[in-house]
Design a protein around this motif. Structure first.
Motif, mmCIF file in Angstrom:
data_model
loop_
_atom_site.group_PDB
_atom_site.id
_atom_site.type_symbol
_atom_site.label_atom_id
_atom_site.label_comp_id
_atom_site.label_asym_id
_atom_site.label_seq_id
_atom_site.Cartn_x
_atom_site.Cartn_y
_atom_site.Cartn_z
ATOM 1 N N GLN A 26 2.614 2.765 -1.257
ATOM 2 C CA GLN A 26 1.842 2.921 -2.486
ATOM 3 C C GLN A 26 0.506 2.213 -2.374
ATOM 4 O O GLN A 26 0.383 1.212 -1.687
ATOM 5 C CB GLN A 26 2.605 2.348 -3.685
ATOM 6 C CG GLN A 26 3.808 3.188 -4.075
ATOM 7 C CD GLN A 26 4.372 2.737 -5.398
ATOM 8 O OE1 GLN A 26 3.965 1.708 -5.929
ATOM 9 N NE2 GLN A 26 5.280 3.516 -5.940
ATOM 10 N N ARG A 47 4.973 6.303 4.427
ATOM 11 C CA ARG A 47 3.972 6.237 3.370
ATOM 12 C C ARG A 47 4.431 5.272 2.280
ATOM 13 O O ARG A 47 5.589 5.260 1.899
ATOM 14 C CB ARG A 47 3.765 7.636 2.761
ATOM 15 C CG ARG A 47 2.671 7.701 1.715
ATOM 16 C CD ARG A 47 2.594 9.116 1.141
ATOM 17 N NE ARG A 47 2.113 10.077 2.131
ATOM 18 C CZ ARG A 47 0.832 10.357 2.318
ATOM 19 N NH1 ARG A 47 -0.084 9.732 1.603
ATOM 20 N NH2 ARG A 47 0.466 11.241 3.209
ATOM 21 N N GLY A 75 -3.969 2.184 -2.035
ATOM 22 C CA GLY A 75 -5.029 2.803 -1.250
ATOM 23 C C GLY A 75 -6.060 3.466 -2.126
ATOM 24 O O GLY A 75 -5.781 3.888 -3.244
ATOM 25 N N THR A 76 -7.279 3.580 -1.611
ATOM 26 C CA THR A 76 -8.375 4.216 -2.325
ATOM 27 C C THR A 76 -8.557 5.631 -1.803
ATOM 28 O O THR A 76 -8.683 5.820 -0.585
ATOM 29 C CB THR A 76 -9.685 3.415 -2.126
ATOM 30 O OG1 THR A 76 -9.488 2.090 -2.604
ATOM 31 C CG2 THR A 76 -10.841 4.074 -2.875
ATOM 32 N N PRO A 77 -8.568 6.635 -2.684
ATOM 33 C CA PRO A 77 -8.720 8.021 -2.219
ATOM 34 C C PRO A 77 -9.955 8.191 -1.345
ATOM 35 O O PRO A 77 -11.048 7.726 -1.676
ATOM 36 C CB PRO A 77 -8.847 8.814 -3.524
ATOM 37 C CG PRO A 77 -8.116 7.981 -4.536
ATOM 38 C CD PRO A 77 -8.391 6.551 -4.143
ATOM 39 N N TYR A 131 -0.097 4.227 1.575
ATOM 40 C CA TYR A 131 -0.867 5.088 2.434
ATOM 41 C C TYR A 131 -0.068 5.391 3.691
ATOM 42 O O TYR A 131 0.844 4.668 4.035
ATOM 43 C CB TYR A 131 -2.180 4.511 2.952
ATOM 44 C CG TYR A 131 -2.729 3.236 2.462
ATOM 45 C CD1 TYR A 131 -4.060 3.214 2.085
ATOM 46 C CD2 TYR A 131 -2.003 2.063 2.425
ATOM 47 C CE1 TYR A 131 -4.643 2.034 1.698
ATOM 48 C CE2 TYR A 131 -2.587 0.891 2.024
ATOM 49 C CZ TYR A 131 -3.913 0.883 1.659
ATOM 50 O OH TYR A 131 -4.513 -0.275 1.279
ATOM 51 N N PRO A 133 0.801 -1.216 0.000
ATOM 52 C CA PRO A 133 0.000 0.000 0.000
ATOM 53 C C PRO A 133 0.838 1.272 0.000
ATOM 54 O O PRO A 133 1.931 1.306 0.522
ATOM 55 C CB PRO A 133 -0.804 -0.111 1.303
ATOM 56 C CG PRO A 133 0.054 -0.950 2.192
ATOM 57 C CD PRO A 133 0.774 -1.907 1.300
ATOM 58 N N TYR A 188 -4.562 4.762 5.087
ATOM 59 C CA TYR A 188 -5.480 5.593 4.320
ATOM 60 C C TYR A 188 -4.866 6.010 2.997
ATOM 61 O O TYR A 188 -3.646 6.105 2.843
ATOM 62 C CB TYR A 188 -5.890 6.836 5.116
ATOM 63 C CG TYR A 188 -4.767 7.758 5.497
ATOM 64 C CD1 TYR A 188 -4.399 8.814 4.664
ATOM 65 C CD2 TYR A 188 -4.091 7.592 6.694
ATOM 66 C CE1 TYR A 188 -3.378 9.677 5.006
ATOM 67 C CE2 TYR A 188 -3.064 8.456 7.055
ATOM 68 C CZ TYR A 188 -2.706 9.494 6.217
ATOM 69 O OH TYR A 188 -1.700 10.353 6.561
ATOM 70 N N GLY A 189 -5.761 6.266 2.035
ATOM 71 C CA GLY A 189 -5.349 6.779 0.744
ATOM 72 C C GLY A 189 -5.317 8.291 0.757
ATOM 73 O O GLY A 189 -5.537 8.941 1.784
ATOM 74 N N SER A 190 -5.115 8.867 -0.395
ATOM 75 C CA SER A 190 -4.997 10.326 -0.492
ATOM 76 C C SER A 190 -6.289 11.008 -0.064
ATOM 77 O O SER A 190 -7.381 10.529 -0.343
ATOM 78 C CB SER A 190 -4.663 10.713 -1.936
ATOM 79 O OG SER A 190 -5.679 10.292 -2.828
#
Length: 473
Positions: free
Chosen positions: A431, A429, A433-435, A7, A5, A405-407
């Motif tokens: 890579q 952080r 994740g869902t915004p 995030y 991920p 968490y994502g962006s």
């Protein structure tokens, strides 16, 4: 869920350990509204008018309930409010032709008083709700066997208040502390003692069956006119049980708001008449003594009408019978919220930038290795207001619980991270994740969710006693 991920990650780094497995005869609504006042009025009133409590009848239900009941989890108070359609005494003129018929209760409301006082919620159970009925002791002493499917209002007919308590507890796992039961007698006196109840009609009504004749718009009604209004069956709404419940909740809210106003509670003559009218129509369990009522009043002192909420238990059409209703999927998370209500909701402070749970989307993944753990945690999150979906099993079992968490979801992640069993630590952080979405991976060290301090989340279609009586719902 991406196994690599990108995030921000919060990790609960506590040493891992296995997580524990863990209706309605409508006149009842009127007296029930007054019952709310009895537990939310001024202490001065209780001191001056305590003699009115001598009018109350009592019933011993503990022996019928037995020891196998839900545990009491907090300092909240849950009082089951029942409206009885008995035709005894002065109620006979409104009644059925068969005087020996057992009384029915089509009004069933669980009055939940939050810990610390200041807030109450009336939870309505529709009379047509189909449930599993536990075994009960009947009115003649016989044992009525459990039923896999029955209409909830038959519980009162079968075994009185004790059977209703057993039924509510069995479907909700909420401990019922006391009950209050009211009948038709004294209704007109109540509405007159309070100076009338405001109502708002969307159209003119001329119903010969109830005798109600009112023009469209606002009215203040009492006595026989109020009795006709609460008994009308087909002149208002679509005639459905749920529609009438909604209308009756507004009526009860208006009545409670009027009774809680300074014009009633501070007027000795009005208050004495009101208390007498209520108590003469009231039956409670033996444990709900005047001293207990005064303790409740002390907790609830200062409650305003805006903190008195009315909701219908989450339900929808019964798949087996379109004329009946069944609990919906959101019922159990709602019951969990009531069971776990530990604090009164705090009003947001100016400049408070914390994201509330209702604005946080969470996906829950099971990395604990315990079957069903993600679903249980999801229910707890949903009960505190989060928007939750279950993502299934994590790619592998993990010892530590993680919040990722994502962006665009950094503040949302902080809201969730503050509720996991211990203070999480931020990590690097990565890579993926869902915004806008926060992912919760349940580790083997999970214990239980902390309270968000948000009380019971707002429910769809809820009504407050402070609402405009002409407001469309």
């Amino acid at each position: 869920m991406n196994s690599n991920p990108m995030y921000m990650e919060y990790v609960d780094d506590v040493d891992p350990h296995p997580a524990p497995r863990r209706g309605w005869r409508i006149l009842g609504w009127v007296c029930i509204g007054l019952s709310v006042v009895m537990v939310a009025g001024s202490l001065t009133a209780y001191g001056l008018y305590r003699q009115a409590f001598g009018n109350i009848s009592h019933e011993d239900v503990n022996a019928q309930l037995g020891p196998n009941r839900p545990k009491k989890l907090n300092e909240a108070m849950n009082i089951l409010l029942l409206g009885s359609d008995t035709r005894a005494g002065g109620n006979a003129k409104y009644g059925r032709s068969l005087k020996n018929d057992p009384p029915r209760s089509d009004t069933m409301i669980l009055l939940h008083l939050s810990p610390g006082g200041g807030q109450a919620m009336g939870i309505s159970f529709p009379r047509d709700l189909m449930v599993r009925m536990p075994s009960c002791k009947g009115r003649n002493g016989q044992t009525i066997p459990a039923q896999s499917r029955a209409q909830i209002n038959s519980a009162f007919t079968n075994g009185g208040a004790a059977c209703v308590i057993k039924t509510i507890e069995s479907i909700s796992n909420i401990r019922v502390d006391h009950f209050m039961q009211v009948d038709f007698n004294g209704f007109k006196t109540i509405t007159s003692a309070i100076g009338g109840v405001p109502v708002c009609l969307p159209k003119a009504v001329n119903d010969p069956k109830s005798g109600l004749r009112l023009s469209r718009g606002k009215h203040t009604i009492k006595g026989e006119q109020a009795l006709a209004y609460v008994r009308v069956r087909h002149g208002l709404g679509d005639g459905s049980d749920l529609d009438r419940i909604k209308r009756q909740q507004k009526f009860m809210g208006a009545l409670a708001s009027k009774a809680m106003s300074a014009g009633v509670l501070s007027n000795p003559k009005k208050l004495f008449a009101l208390m007498n009218a209520v108590t003469k129509s009231l039956t409670t369990d033996k444990e709900l003594t005047p001293d207990v009522m005064m303790d409740i009043a002390r907790e609830m002192q200062g409650m305003t009408s805006g903190k008195l909420r009315f909701v219908t238990v989450p339900s929808g059409p019964d798949p087996q019978d379109p004329n009946r209703v069944a609990l919906s999927d959101s019922a159990q998370p709602f019951f969990a919220a009531v069971r776990n209500d530990k604090t009164v909701p705090k009003e947001p402070k100016p400049g408070d930038t914390k994201i509330p749970p209702s604005q946080v989307r969470v996906r829950v993944f099971n990395g604990s290795g315990i079957d069903g753990q993600a679903g249980r945690v999801a229910d707890d999150l949903e009960s505190q207001g989060f928007q939750v979906t279950v993502g299934g099993n994590a790619p592998s079992i993990t010892s530590a619980t993680k919040v990722m968490y994502g962006s665009g979801a950094d503040q949302q992640a902080q809201t969730l991270a503050g509720l996991i069993p211990s203070k999480p630590q931020p990590a690097a952080r990565g890579q993926g994740g869902t915004p806008g979405v926060v992912d919760l991976v349940i580790g083997r060290n999970w214990t239980n969710l902390k309270s968000a301090g948000a009380g019971i989340p707002q429910q769809q279609g809820e009504i407050r006693a402070s609402d405009d009586i002409c407001k469309e719902t």
